[in-house]
Structure formats: C-alpha cells, structure tokens
Motif scaffolding. Structure first.
Motif, PDB file in Angstrom:
ATOM      1  N   ARG A  24       0.777  -1.094  -0.092  1.00  0.00           N
ATOM      2  CA  ARG A  24       0.024  -0.002  -0.139  1.00  0.00           C
ATOM      3  C   ARG A  24       0.926   1.275  -0.156  1.00  0.00           C
ATOM      4  NH1 ARG A  24      -5.274   1.593   0.848  1.00  0.00           N
ATOM      5  NH2 ARG A  24      -5.536   3.737   1.772  1.00  0.00           N
ATOM      6  N   ASP A  25       1.742   1.248   0.768  1.00  0.00           N
ATOM      7  CA  ASP A  25       2.787   2.536   0.974  1.00  0.00           C
ATOM      8  C   ASP A  25       3.463   2.587  -0.392  1.00  0.00           C
ATOM      9  OD1 ASP A  25       1.939   3.072   3.310  1.00  0.00           O
ATOM     10  OD2 ASP A  25       3.760   2.111   4.425  1.00  0.00           O
ATOM     11  N   LEU A  26       3.895   1.567  -0.907  1.00  0.00           N
ATOM     12  CA  LEU A  26       4.460   1.513  -2.275  1.00  0.00           C
ATOM     13  C   LEU A  26       4.103   2.166  -3.291  1.00  0.00           C
ATOM     14  CD1 LEU A  26       6.483  -1.521  -3.890  1.00  0.00           C
ATOM     15  CD2 LEU A  26       4.974   0.015  -5.169  1.00  0.00           C
ATOM     16  N   ARG A  27       2.485   1.632  -3.236  1.00  0.00           N
ATOM     17  CA  ARG A  27       1.768   2.475  -4.518  1.00  0.00           C
ATOM     18  C   ARG A  27       1.445   3.634  -4.203  1.00  0.00           C
ATOM     19  NH1 ARG A  27      -3.323  -1.212  -4.663  1.00  0.00           N
ATOM     20  NH2 ARG A  27      -2.862  -1.845  -2.477  1.00  0.00           N
ATOM     21  N   LEU A  28       1.114   4.108  -2.954  1.00  0.00           N
ATOM     22  CA  LEU A  28       0.783   5.623  -2.784  1.00  0.00           C
ATOM     23  C   LEU A  28       1.948   6.341  -2.846  1.00  0.00           C
ATOM     24  CD1 LEU A  28      -1.454   5.342   0.592  1.00  0.00           C
ATOM     25  CD2 LEU A  28      -2.301   5.919  -1.707  1.00  0.00           C
ATOM     26  N   ARG A  29       2.985   5.909  -2.456  1.00  0.00           N
ATOM     27  CA  ARG A  29       4.266   6.892  -2.746  1.00  0.00           C
ATOM     28  C   ARG A  29       4.796   7.048  -4.262  1.00  0.00           C
ATOM     29  NH1 ARG A  29       7.089  10.977  -0.576  1.00  0.00           N
ATOM     30  NH2 ARG A  29       9.183  10.818  -0.824  1.00  0.00           N
ATOM     31  N   PHE A  30       4.463   5.909  -4.983  1.00  0.00           N
ATOM     32  CA  PHE A  30       4.598   6.137  -6.442  1.00  0.00           C
ATOM     33  C   PHE A  30       3.607   7.144  -6.983  1.00  0.00           C
ATOM     34  CE2 PHE A  30       3.813   4.617 -10.806  1.00  0.00           C
ATOM     35  CZ  PHE A  30       5.194   4.257 -11.067  1.00  0.00           C
ATOM     36  N   LEU A  31       2.563   7.015  -6.604  1.00  0.00           N
ATOM     37  CA  LEU A  31       1.531   7.990  -7.291  1.00  0.00           C
ATOM     38  C   LEU A  31       2.115   9.372  -6.979  1.00  0.00           C
ATOM     39  CD1 LEU A  31      -1.868   6.412  -6.733  1.00  0.00           C
ATOM     40  CD2 LEU A  31      -0.545   6.216  -8.852  1.00  0.00           C
ATOM     41  N   GLU A  32       2.373   9.706  -5.771  1.00  0.00           N
ATOM     42  CA  GLU A  32       2.743  10.962  -5.141  1.00  0.00           C
ATOM     43  C   GLU A  32       4.199  11.534  -6.087  1.00  0.00           C
ATOM     44  OE1 GLU A  32       2.219  14.469  -3.452  1.00  0.00           O
ATOM     45  OE2 GLU A  32       0.925  12.661  -3.369  1.00  0.00           O
ATOM     46  N   VAL A  56      -9.164  -9.525 -12.998  1.00  0.00           N
ATOM     47  CA  VAL A  56      -9.912  -8.981 -11.943  1.00  0.00           C
ATOM     48  C   VAL A  56      -8.829  -8.185 -11.466  1.00  0.00           C
ATOM     49  CG1 VAL A  56     -10.846  -9.646  -9.631  1.00  0.00           C
ATOM     50  CG2 VAL A  56     -10.983 -11.106 -11.593  1.00  0.00           C
ATOM     51  N   PHE A  57      -9.485  -6.980 -11.061  1.00  0.00           N
ATOM     52  CA  PHE A  57      -8.806  -5.630 -10.716  1.00  0.00           C
ATOM     53  C   PHE A  57      -9.131  -5.255  -8.970  1.00  0.00           C
ATOM     54  CE2 PHE A  57      -6.345  -5.062 -14.443  1.00  0.00           C
ATOM     55  CZ  PHE A  57      -7.361  -5.340 -15.366  1.00  0.00           C
ATOM     56  N   PHE A  58      -8.585  -5.028  -8.223  1.00  0.00           N
ATOM     57  CA  PHE A  58      -9.054  -4.957  -6.798  1.00  0.00           C
ATOM     58  C   PHE A  58      -8.025  -4.150  -6.150  1.00  0.00           C
ATOM     59  CE2 PHE A  58      -6.718  -8.637  -7.131  1.00  0.00           C
ATOM     60  CZ  PHE A  58      -5.931  -8.940  -5.892  1.00  0.00           C
ATOM     61  N   ASP A  59      -8.518  -3.740  -5.043  1.00  0.00           N
ATOM     62  CA  ASP A  59      -7.917  -3.040  -3.807  1.00  0.00           C
ATOM     63  C   ASP A  59      -7.081  -1.898  -4.586  1.00  0.00           C
ATOM     64  OD1 ASP A  59      -6.749  -2.442  -1.290  1.00  0.00           O
ATOM     65  OD2 ASP A  59      -5.018  -3.380  -1.662  1.00  0.00           O
ATOM     66  N   PRO A  60      -8.021  -0.978  -5.089  1.00  0.00           N
ATOM     67  CA  PRO A  60      -7.428   0.200  -5.798  1.00  0.00           C
ATOM     68  C   PRO A  60      -7.049   1.328  -4.650  1.00  0.00           C
ATOM     69  CG  PRO A  60      -9.661   0.600  -5.763  1.00  0.00           C
ATOM     70  CD  PRO A  60      -9.425  -0.772  -5.160  1.00  0.00           C
ATOM     71  N   VAL A  61      -5.797   1.998  -4.978  1.00  0.00           N
ATOM     72  CA  VAL A  61      -5.446   3.153  -4.159  1.00  0.00           C
ATOM     73  C   VAL A  61      -5.376   4.510  -4.802  1.00  0.00           C
ATOM     74  CG1 VAL A  61      -4.442   1.801  -2.284  1.00  0.00           C
ATOM     75  CG2 VAL A  61      -2.687   2.670  -4.330  1.00  0.00           C
ATOM     76  N   THR A  62      -5.526   5.539  -4.365  1.00  0.00           N
ATOM     77  CA  THR A  62      -5.385   6.843  -5.175  1.00  0.00           C
ATOM     78  C   THR A  62      -5.476   7.979  -4.182  1.00  0.00           C
ATOM     79  OG1 THR A  62      -6.616   8.204  -6.581  1.00  0.00           O
ATOM     80  CG2 THR A  62      -7.912   7.191  -5.118  1.00  0.00           C
ATOM     81  N   VAL A 140      -1.682   0.738 -13.128  1.00  0.00           N
ATOM     82  CA  VAL A 140      -1.630   1.910 -12.990  1.00  0.00           C
ATOM     83  C   VAL A 140      -2.022   3.053 -14.050  1.00  0.00           C
ATOM     84  CG1 VAL A 140      -0.269   3.940 -11.822  1.00  0.00           C
ATOM     85  CG2 VAL A 140       0.652   1.593 -11.688  1.00  0.00           C
ATOM     86  N   THR A 141      -3.019   3.802 -13.646  1.00  0.00           N
ATOM     87  CA  THR A 141      -3.605   4.732 -14.696  1.00  0.00           C
ATOM     88  C   THR A 141      -3.578   6.119 -14.195  1.00  0.00           C
ATOM     89  OG1 THR A 141      -5.603   2.903 -14.856  1.00  0.00           O
ATOM     90  CG2 THR A 141      -5.912   5.008 -15.693  1.00  0.00           C
ATOM     91  N   PHE A 142      -3.304   6.800 -15.323  1.00  0.00           N
ATOM     92  CA  PHE A 142      -3.220   8.488 -15.089  1.00  0.00           C
ATOM     93  C   PHE A 142      -3.956   9.041 -16.211  1.00  0.00           C
ATOM     94  CE2 PHE A 142       1.150   6.515 -14.327  1.00  0.00           C
ATOM     95  CZ  PHE A 142       1.126   6.961 -13.161  1.00  0.00           C
TER      96      PHE A 142
END
Length: 261
Positions: A24-32, A56-62, A140-142
């Motif tokens: 979770r921290d990896l993904r949030l930090r990456f987006l930032e 199947v796509f799940f557990d999204p963070v943004t 990852v989507t932008f």
C-alpha cells in the motif's frame, strides 16, 4: 529525451520502490512521486489477478479520486472502459497511451468518457501494466485535462522505466501472483488440518489476502517480529518452507479460482 534532472527523479522513484515496507505504501508513494515526472489530475494504482479465466482488478489506491467516483468505476464502468480490451492484448508492452489504440472521436463518444472521465474534467489517459516473469500484478492509470495535452512519448518512456522496477518488486513479493480471497472464502479446513492456533489461523488468512508481515503487524497491533514468529510456526506445521509455498497450499484449499497465478 529524458533529461539528467528527470533521471535523478526516476532514481528516487526506483529507490522508493525497493525500500517500501508494504504494498500500500509503495503504491501511494509511487503515485505521489509521479506527479512531478508525469503531470496528471487523477491516478489510481490497483492490483490485478485472474479469476475463472478473466482478469480481476481490486484493492485500488488513489490520492486524487473521491471514493464515490472510484467505487463507481469498479462497480459500473470498468466493463465499459475502452482501454480494457486493448491492454489485455498488449503482450509485453508495459506503458500505453489511450490515443495509441482508439481515436479521439470514438473515445469521446463512449459512455465511459461521457459519464466517468468528463465529469472529472479529464480528457487524456495513459497507464502501466505491472508484470514480470509472465505474471501480471497490477495496473496504474493516469489522466489529465485538455489544457495539458496528450501524454508524450518521453512520458511513456519514463513510465516504462519505472514499470520494469515495479514488476521486479512485485515479483519479489508475490512470485506466483497477487493472491485474492473472494467473499465467503474460508481456510477453516486448512487450519484444522494443520492444527493452527486461532492467532496463527488469523495471520495465515491475512497472508493469503496479500498482506505483508509489516501490514499484518499494524492491523493486529503487534510487532513485526511477533508476526514472523507466528509465521515460522505456521511454516513448520504446514511443511511450507516459505511464503510462496504457504500461499499455494492454503489457497488450493479454497478452490482453484481463489488464487491468481
């Protein structure tokens, strides 16, 4: 061409990827971090698996999309997203731009664009397929507004570089793919078979839900060393020499569709 200053920023992103203590921290930090390298208005980083032969796509963070809009995407619009089919056919391509495989006219007429993208004020999209060793782990989507213009070739190059490191990190953490336990799944029979205590059973189920020791420790309000001690007991009782083997053995008891590999 990627500039020297951009390469330094990419180096920081890669460092964060390999130093992250949990997904979770990896993904949030990456987006930032990517806000500076690839400017955008909205972004989301979800996990990817297979269920009954389908992605199947799940557990999204943004950090940029309101919960209501995010939920509406996964509940209603994911099947209408014009990128879904195209990205499933991309093979070993790790970064893509929406406009590479659908015209602006077709895209802007689509229900997905009209009812999900347009209300948020975004026009252009791009993304990353996170995979390694033939296994898909995440996407990852932008997206950004019309004023900033479409995503450039240089920005896709930047995404490709970081995507390869994301793929390697996920492969280190989940060598057989990100596991997912669907609603109603239960490891009760598995726990009884190997005589796991209540705490061991709880930790085993959290492992099978994709959590790392640090995440389990935070959730249960215990130390990571305590979690690792329980894991060592679980490995001994089940005959699993490592986390990957435990995942395969435990999730097999839930049925083939309960694990993505």
């Amino acid at each position: 061409m990627i500039s020297e200053s951009e390469w330094r920023q990419i180096d920081d992103v890669v460092f964060d990827i390999y130093q992250a203590e949990n997904v979770r921290d990896l993904r949030l930090r990456f987006l930032e971090r990517m806000k500076q390298l690839v400017p955008h208005e909205i972004s989301v980083f979800d996990l990817k698996g297979r269920r009954r032969g389908r992605d199947v796509f799940f557990d999204p963070v943004t950090t940029t999309i309101e919960k209501k809009a995010l939920d509406s995407y996964y509940d209603e619009f994911i099947e209408k997203d014009y990128t879904s089919w195209a990205t499933s056919q991309m093979g070993d391509i790790v970064a893509y731009r929406d406009s590479d495989f659908i015209s602006d006219g077709m895209r802007q007429k689509s229900e997905f664009y009209q009812k999900w993208m347009r209300p948020m004020g975004v026009v252009y999209g791009c993304g990353i397929n996170v995979f390694s060793h033939g296994v898909g782990f995440a996407t990852v989507t932008f997206a950004r507004d019309e004023g900033e213009g479409d995503f450039t070739d240089k920005e896709l190059d930047i995404l490709s570089v970081t995507a390869r490191h994301l793929g390697e990190k996920f492969h280190q953490l989940y060598p057989v793919g990100v596991s997912y336990r669907g609603r109603g799944g239960s490891l009760e029979n598995f726990n009884e078979l190997y005589g796991l205590t209540a705490r061991e059973a709880e930790i085993c189920e959290m492992v099978c839900s994709g959590l790392l020791p640090a995440e389990i420790a935070a959730s249960l309000t215990i130390s990571t060393s305590t979690v690792n001690r329980h894991l060592a007991n679980i490995y001994q009782k089940t005959g699993a020499g490592n986390r990957s083997t435990l995942l395969r053995k435990a999730l097999r008891s839930l049925g083939k569709d309960a694990v993505f590999d």
